[in-house]
Design a protein around this motif. Sequence first.
Motif, short mmCIF file in Angstrom:
data_model
loop_
_atom_site.label_atom_id
_atom_site.label_comp_id
_atom_site.label_asym_id
_atom_site.label_seq_id
_atom_site.Cartn_x
_atom_site.Cartn_y
_atom_site.Cartn_z
N PRO A 113 0.83 -1.21 0.00
CA PRO A 113 0.00 0.00 0.00
C PRO A 113 0.87 1.26 0.00
CG PRO A 113 -0.11 -1.10 2.13
CD PRO A 113 0.68 -1.98 1.22
N ARG A 114 0.34 2.31 -0.64
CA ARG A 114 1.08 3.57 -0.72
C ARG A 114 0.32 4.67 0.02
NH1 ARG A 114 1.83 4.22 -6.98
NH2 ARG A 114 0.07 2.82 -7.03
N SER A 115 1.05 5.66 0.50
CA SER A 115 0.46 6.81 1.16
C SER A 115 1.15 8.07 0.65
CB SER A 115 0.61 6.71 2.67
OG SER A 115 0.22 7.90 3.29
N LYS A 116 0.37 9.09 0.33
CA LYS A 116 0.95 10.34 -0.16
C LYS A 116 1.68 11.10 0.94
CE LYS A 116 -2.49 10.92 -3.76
NZ LYS A 116 -3.62 11.70 -4.24
N ASP A 117 1.20 10.96 2.19
CA ASP A 117 1.81 11.71 3.29
C ASP A 117 2.72 10.87 4.17
OD1 ASP A 117 -0.01 10.16 4.58
OD2 ASP A 117 -1.13 11.80 5.49
N GLY A 118 3.04 9.67 3.77
CA GLY A 118 3.97 8.83 4.56
C GLY A 118 3.34 8.26 5.82
N TRP A 119 2.04 8.02 5.81
CA TRP A 119 1.31 7.43 6.93
C TRP A 119 1.35 8.27 8.20
CZ3 TRP A 119 -1.56 3.77 4.95
CH2 TRP A 119 -1.10 3.05 3.86
N LYS A 120 1.31 9.58 8.06
CA LYS A 120 1.29 10.46 9.23
C LYS A 120 -0.09 10.42 9.86
CE LYS A 120 4.87 13.51 7.57
NZ LYS A 120 5.20 14.79 7.02
N ALA A 121 -0.11 10.52 11.19
CA ALA A 121 -1.39 10.50 11.92
C ALA A 121 -2.18 11.77 11.63
CB ALA A 121 -1.12 10.38 13.41
N LYS A 122 -3.49 11.61 11.56
CA LYS A 122 -4.37 12.74 11.26
C LYS A 122 -5.42 12.88 12.35
CE LYS A 122 -4.03 11.77 6.38
NZ LYS A 122 -4.05 10.40 5.95
N GLY A 123 -5.90 14.09 12.55
CA GLY A 123 -7.03 14.36 13.45
C GLY A 123 -6.84 13.83 14.85
N GLY A 124 -7.80 13.04 15.30
CA GLY A 124 -7.78 12.52 16.67
C GLY A 124 -6.88 11.32 16.86
N GLN A 125 -6.20 10.87 15.79
CA GLN A 125 -5.33 9.70 15.92
C GLN A 125 -4.18 9.96 16.89
OE1 GLN A 125 -4.24 8.99 11.83
NE2 GLN A 125 -5.78 7.39 11.60
N ILE A 126 -3.62 11.17 16.85
CA ILE A 126 -2.50 11.50 17.73
C ILE A 126 -2.95 11.44 19.19
CG2 ILE A 126 -0.88 13.31 18.40
CD1 ILE A 126 -0.97 14.22 15.44
N GLU A 127 -4.11 12.02 19.47
CA GLU A 127 -4.65 12.00 20.83
C GLU A 127 -4.94 10.58 21.29
OE1 GLU A 127 -8.70 13.43 23.06
OE2 GLU A 127 -7.96 14.66 21.42
N ASN A 128 -5.53 9.75 20.41
CA ASN A 128 -5.81 8.35 20.76
C ASN A 128 -4.54 7.57 21.01
OD1 ASN A 128 -8.53 8.14 20.98
ND2 ASN A 128 -8.88 7.40 18.91
N ARG A 129 -3.51 7.81 20.21
CA ARG A 129 -2.24 7.12 20.42
C ARG A 129 -1.64 7.47 21.78
NH1 ARG A 129 0.49 7.65 14.40
NH2 ARG A 129 -1.01 6.28 13.38
N GLU A 130 -1.75 8.74 22.17
CA GLU A 130 -1.23 9.15 23.48
C GLU A 130 -2.03 8.50 24.61
OE1 GLU A 130 1.57 10.83 24.09
OE2 GLU A 130 1.87 10.79 21.92
N LYS A 131 -3.35 8.40 24.43
CA LYS A 131 -4.18 7.74 25.45
C LYS A 131 -3.80 6.26 25.58
CE LYS A 131 -8.49 10.38 25.26
NZ LYS A 131 -9.91 10.28 24.89
N PHE A 132 -3.57 5.59 24.44
CA PHE A 132 -3.20 4.18 24.50
C PHE A 132 -1.81 3.99 25.10
CE2 PHE A 132 -6.70 3.00 21.61
CZ PHE A 132 -7.15 1.89 22.32
N LYS A 133 -0.89 4.91 24.83
CA LYS A 133 0.44 4.81 25.46
C LYS A 133 0.31 4.90 26.97
CE LYS A 133 3.31 6.68 21.77
NZ LYS A 133 4.12 7.84 21.33
N ALA A 134 -0.50 5.87 27.43
CA ALA A 134 -0.71 6.02 28.88
C ALA A 134 -1.42 4.80 29.46
CB ALA A 134 -1.51 7.29 29.17
N ALA A 135 -2.40 4.26 28.74
CA ALA A 135 -3.12 3.07 29.22
C ALA A 135 -2.19 1.86 29.30
CB ALA A 135 -4.31 2.77 28.32
N ASN A 136 -1.32 1.69 28.31
CA ASN A 136 -0.36 0.58 28.34
C ASN A 136 0.65 0.75 29.47
OD1 ASN A 136 -1.17 -1.24 26.32
ND2 ASN A 136 -0.44 0.16 24.76
#
Length: 190
Positions: free
Chosen positions: A35-58
């Motif tokens: 699969p290809r991505s024009k932006d290099g698979w950068k997180a968009k919108g609420g994905q960054i916030e969700n990733r931070e929540k999951f890091k804290a939960a882990n």
Amino acid sequence: MAILDHNLLLHGASGSIDNYYTRQHRGKTQLCRKPRSKDGWKAKGGQIENREKFKAANAYAKRVLNDPELLAVYEGLLKKYEEVQNIAVRDAFRPPEILDLDVDFNPATEKLCISIIAVDDTKVVSVEVTLMDCIEQVLLQGQALRHPYNHNKWIFEADNVTALPESGTIEAIAYDIPGNRATATLLTGN
């Protein structure tokens, strides 16, 4: 000239070449484009916030696994086919909910009774109640006690309360094991 069967050429192949990789699906080897991505698979919108929540939960789940007291609490909550780490991550990710906040004031006995229904996917550990006037000055504050039979119900009682403020606020804050909180407010008076 011999006709080659492409399935025989790919049978048992693994790895990737350039923009293609092989995968096994229903016993057959398939050649797929990466699969290809024009932006290099950068997180968009609420994905960054969700990733931070999951890091804290882990991180919380790892702390639970290393703390014998917390581990014992979560092992008591285990159901069939569940892991302690999964329960701890879910508990850290989801805050509790306050479903109902009700106040009963009896002017004859000058007794105030506030009942709170608070739920969580694991356990609500405490509920704090604050009674404030219209300028948010604290008139009364304390911890609610868990009802003896209904473990989702918490009761806060106060004696010698002369009257509820004309336009005040009752605020209830419920806490779960990781420290997540839920807040509910109720306006008093007119």
